[in-house]
Enzyme design. Structure first.
Site, PDB file in Angstrom:
ATOM      1  N   ASP A  27       0.880  -1.160   0.000  1.00  0.00           N
ATOM      2  CA  ASP A  27       0.000   0.000   0.000  1.00  0.00           C
ATOM      3  C   ASP A  27       0.921   1.215   0.000  1.00  0.00           C
ATOM      4  O   ASP A  27       2.106   1.117   0.318  1.00  0.00           O
ATOM      5  CB  ASP A  27      -0.937   0.006   1.217  1.00  0.00           C
ATOM      6  CG  ASP A  27      -2.140   0.908   0.958  1.00  0.00           C
ATOM      7  OD1 ASP A  27      -3.189   0.708   1.594  1.00  0.00           O
ATOM      8  OD2 ASP A  27      -2.033   1.792   0.091  1.00  0.00           O
TER       9      ASP A  27
HETATM   10  C1  GLC Z   1      -4.204   4.524  -0.382  1.00  0.00           C
HETATM   11  C2  GLC Z   1      -5.104   3.323  -0.185  1.00  0.00           C
HETATM   12  C3  GLC Z   1      -5.076   2.352  -1.311  1.00  0.00           C
HETATM   13  C4  GLC Z   1      -4.851   3.131  -2.592  1.00  0.00           C
HETATM   14  C5  GLC Z   1      -3.445   3.668  -2.533  1.00  0.00           C
HETATM   15  C6  GLC Z   1      -3.139   4.567  -3.731  1.00  0.00           C
HETATM   16  O1  GLC Z   1      -3.642   4.928   0.818  1.00  0.00           O
HETATM   17  O2  GLC Z   1      -4.980   2.608   1.043  1.00  0.00           O
HETATM   18  O3  GLC Z   1      -6.308   1.646  -1.332  1.00  0.00           O
HETATM   19  O4  GLC Z   1      -5.022   2.297  -3.726  1.00  0.00           O
HETATM   20  O5  GLC Z   1      -3.182   4.387  -1.339  1.00  0.00           O
HETATM   21  O6  GLC Z   1      -3.939   5.704  -3.705  1.00  0.00           O
END
Ligand code: GLC
Length: 737
Positions: A263
């Site tokens: 993430d």
């Molecule tokens: C965010 C989210 C994830 C997302 C990523 C990119 O913090 O947790 O679901 O796809 O970062 O935006």
């Protein structure tokens, strides 16, 4: 001489032929694994390091020298996020990236229709493909453990069987476009409070019976090409580089051969990232990166990894495995054979968004057939629409799933358009939420503080309601922080902005008031007994207003069913009754184990406001003649159970027949009902169909922690057929020898 000439000619021929022969990795007709090995052996150490971490906010490097393209990821699960600046979250202001906003995944789950999941995946995959993104950062399938979780609207409810069956067609639909789906957030990301660090303590049984199944289905049945590691910790390790979750379960037990993506900023340690299964590092942010000339070189899997290899502290075996997975991703997407070309903002995608929304809207209550709204030719009706959610843009905000939609039909737009000249549709706000700064907009200003006089707004709406023939209230939550929004949880399940008071006043002022709630989570409804009709309408994106109007005016016979339980009060939810939420900032314990949602309601005999699987229709269905083909089976047999369902009402409609299993006598406490299957059927007036379900031992088993495996016990089982978990219509029993 002649022979020599011929030999020379042959040699030249072979030479040119082989010179013509493309390198294996560039040859789309070669098996992917051969292309992977061929590309891998051509890559330098520097090139290998480059492809396993980001080079910008949403992209990672390719291998320019070899003609291997970059990987481009995009949010989100509900539509293709607007293009952002290279290194920022902020929208770059392109003019060709306004997408179709599809309904939130909770609405998709509420359709209980795998055909809708396939349509959804295909449509959103086409949009991602057209925008040249080869990784879609969705779907999310984290289980609804608490109704306060800010991101529940992005997920598929409280039940592992429903989420498992709905996630597979979505993934296949996306990947048929040569775009990788990236199922998220693996695993146990069930709250936003302390999401970056909270360590989840959970028993193995609940992990395997409730929280892993949808991810397992994504991998084993959906063949998903990417998995996103979650922010939180499990067994003390960050989920984005977690030995048990990623190496032991995902890659070894489930044989996952795709890429694990962190993430964004979910990576915290180089050695753990190397050894614990992380393949691509995105979104890392550290102070020193602000001034570094090449900030991405500071990523955990960038220079620090390179240095460890150079010093001989780690080998390149793990690196090669990561790079193989990245190359596999590239050959499945950007360099795949016969890759489709996608489409964007198309009428087909609008229709798909509308169909999914129409099938996901849930009619919770409808006394005295308040709905559908009838429009008389002769007498114009005065319809008053009240509530900010009738006019508010709800595709923007909420965190990473926010969209720059090509258009968004609001509930008020939809109702006004559908009523046309047959009714006089007016609007009163009734309540308003404070204006907030739009997320991801460079130099956006905090809006100036406005005083909102809720009492005055309420009184104005109530006065108007007294004069209307009928009132349609459209309220609920919104995408502001502290509501249905990433990175924060709600403080309670009460509707904000004094909506409860407003709804009570409206119901007093006009008993012909329909209450429409737009939310991604359960909300308390202290006025439910007084409301003749209640509709749960989800965040439905570009076609929200048309779909809602279709249901309200009866063009659509509602067929949605709740993917999670609406308990009456927060302490009726197991995570708040005996589990632990939100934990102490460092740890949170899922003490409720497998008793989540309706499993808890059944066990504690708590009558929810509206149960899991509940949803009414404008017609009625009768269940009868439940049958089982064998009264006793051995563990390796399967048994077929069936039930007849008849449309006993006055219009055609769809019913979701739910199959629950009850292990009548079990060695350990088991829920009295566990969803093991469902079928959505269309029945004309008077039509009757027989539905059959095949049950095998997997459907009867529970996860035994002592033995670390699934166990099925001898004894009596019941197969329960329900129109909801609270409305079991027929049942049969059989014995396992
Ligand atoms: C965010 C989210 C994830 C997302 C990523 C990119 O913090 O947790 O679901 O796809 O970062 O935006």
């Amino acid at each position: 001489m002649k022979i020599k000439l011929t030999a020379v000619a042959v040699f030249i021929g072979i030479f040119f032929a082989s010179a013509q022969e493309k390198p294996v990795y560039l040859n789309v007709d070669k098996p992917i694994e051969e292309r992977v090995e061929d590309a891998l052996k051509r890559m330098t150490l520097e090139e290998k390091i480059a492809v396993i971490h980001a080079q910008s906010k949403f992209s990672s490097a390719g291998v320019p020298r070899l003609g291997i393209p970059e990987n481009w990821a995009t949010d989100g699960p509900h539509g293709i996020r607007a293009e952002v600046f290279w290194d920022e979250w902020n929208i770059a202001g392109w003019t060709n990236d306004s997408c179709i906003a599809f309904p939130a995944l909770t609405c998709l789950a509420a359709t209980w229709n795998t055909d809708m999941a396939a349509l959804y995946g295909k449509s959103i995959g086409e949009e991602a493909r057209y925008r040249n993104k080869n990784i879609l950062l969705g779907p999310g399938v984290n289980i609804y453990r608490t109704p306060l979780n800010g991101r529940n609207f992005e997920y598929m409810g409280e039940d592992p069987c429903l989420a498992s069956k709905m996630v597979v067609p979505y993934i296949k639909g996306v990947q048929e476009n040569g775009v990788a789906a990236c199922v998220k957030h693996f695993a146990l990301n069930n709250q936003e409070t302390d999401r970056y660090k909270v360590n989840v303590n959970i028993d193995d049984r609940a992990l395997n019976e409730i929280y892993l199944p949808a991810f397992k289905a994504a991998v084993k049945e959906g063949d998903v090409w990417a998995v996103m590691g979650a922010y939180n910790k499990y067994m003390g390790e960050q989920a984005s580089h977690n030995k048990v979750l990623l190496n032991d379960i995902l890659k070894k037990e489930w044989q996952f051969d795709g890429v694990v993506i962190s993430d964004w900023d979910g990576t915290h340690d180089t050695k753990q990232a190397i050894h614990n299964g992380l393949d691509m590092e995105f979104g890392t942010w550290r102070k020193e990166m602000e001034t570094a000339p090449k900030p991405y070189n500071l990523y955990y899997l960038a220079n620090p990894y390179y240095e460890l290899i150079k010093k001989g502290e780690v080998g390149t075996e793990e690196l090669d495995d990561k790079v193989r997975r990245v190359l596999r991703l590239v050959f499945r997407t950007n360099m795949a054979k016969d890759r489709p070309f996608g489409s964007f903002g198309s009428p087909e995608h609008s229709q798909a968004a509308r169909k999914i929304a129409e099938e996901g809207i849930v009619l919770l209550k409808n006394k005295k057939s308040t709905l559908p709204i009838s429009l008389y030719k002769k007498k114009k009706r005065n319809i008053l629409v009240v509530g900010e959610n009738a006019v508010k843009r709800l595709t923007v905000g909420g965190g990473s799933s926010s969209l720059k939609a090509k258009y968004e039909i609001s509930p008020f737009d939809g109702i006004k358009k559908r009523a046309g000249s047959l009714a006089n549709v007016t609007y009163a706000a009734g309540y308003k939420s404070p204006a907030v700064k739009e997320q991801d907009v460079r130099d956006a200003k905090e809006p100036e503080k406005e005083t909102i006089d809720l009492k005055a707004l309420r009184n104005e709406a109530v006065r108007a309601a007294q004069k209307a023939d009928m009132v349609v209230f459209v309220g609920g939550l919104n995408k502001n922080s502290g509501q249905d929004c990433e990175d924060s949880d709600r403080a309670n399940i009460t509707l904000p902005y004094e909506q409860d008071l407003l709804i009570k006043e409206l119901l007093k002022a006009n008993k012909n008031t329909v209450v429409v709630i737009i939310s991604g989570n359960a909300v308390a409804m202290p006025w439910a007994d007084d409301a003749p009709a209640i509709v749960e309408a989800w965040y439905n994106g570009s076609e929200a207003g048309n779909a809602l109007a279709g249901v309200l005016f009866g063009d659509v016979n509602p067929s949605g069913k709740l993917p999670f339980t609406f308990f009456k009060q927060l302490k009726d939810f197991s995570a708040h009754a005996m589990g632990e939420y939100p934990g102490n900032g460092t740890n949170v314990s899922y003490r409720e184990s497998v008793f989540v949602g309706y499993r808890w309601a059944n066990r504690m005999r708590i009558k929810p406001l509206f149960g899991f699987g509940h949803g009414l229709s404008y017609t009625t269905f009768k269940y009868s003649a439940a049958r089982v083909d064998k009264k006793t089976i051995s563990a390796n047999d399967s048994v077929t159970v069936s039930v007849k369902v008849k449309n006993t009402g006055y219009r055609a409609g769809q019913e979701v027949v739910q199959l629950y299993i009850n292990d009548v006598v079990s060695a350990i406490p088991r829920p009295r009902q566990e969803l093991k299957g469902f079928q959505k059927i269309y029945l004309k007036v008077g039509e009757e169909k027989t539905l059959s379900f095949v049950i095998n031992k997997d459907d009867l088993s529970y996860y035994n922690e002592k033995h670390g495996k699934w166990i099925v016990e001898r004894g009596e089982f019941e197969a329960l057929f329900g129109s909801s978990s609270e409305d079991i219509r027929e049942k049969v029993s059989f014995k396992l020898k």
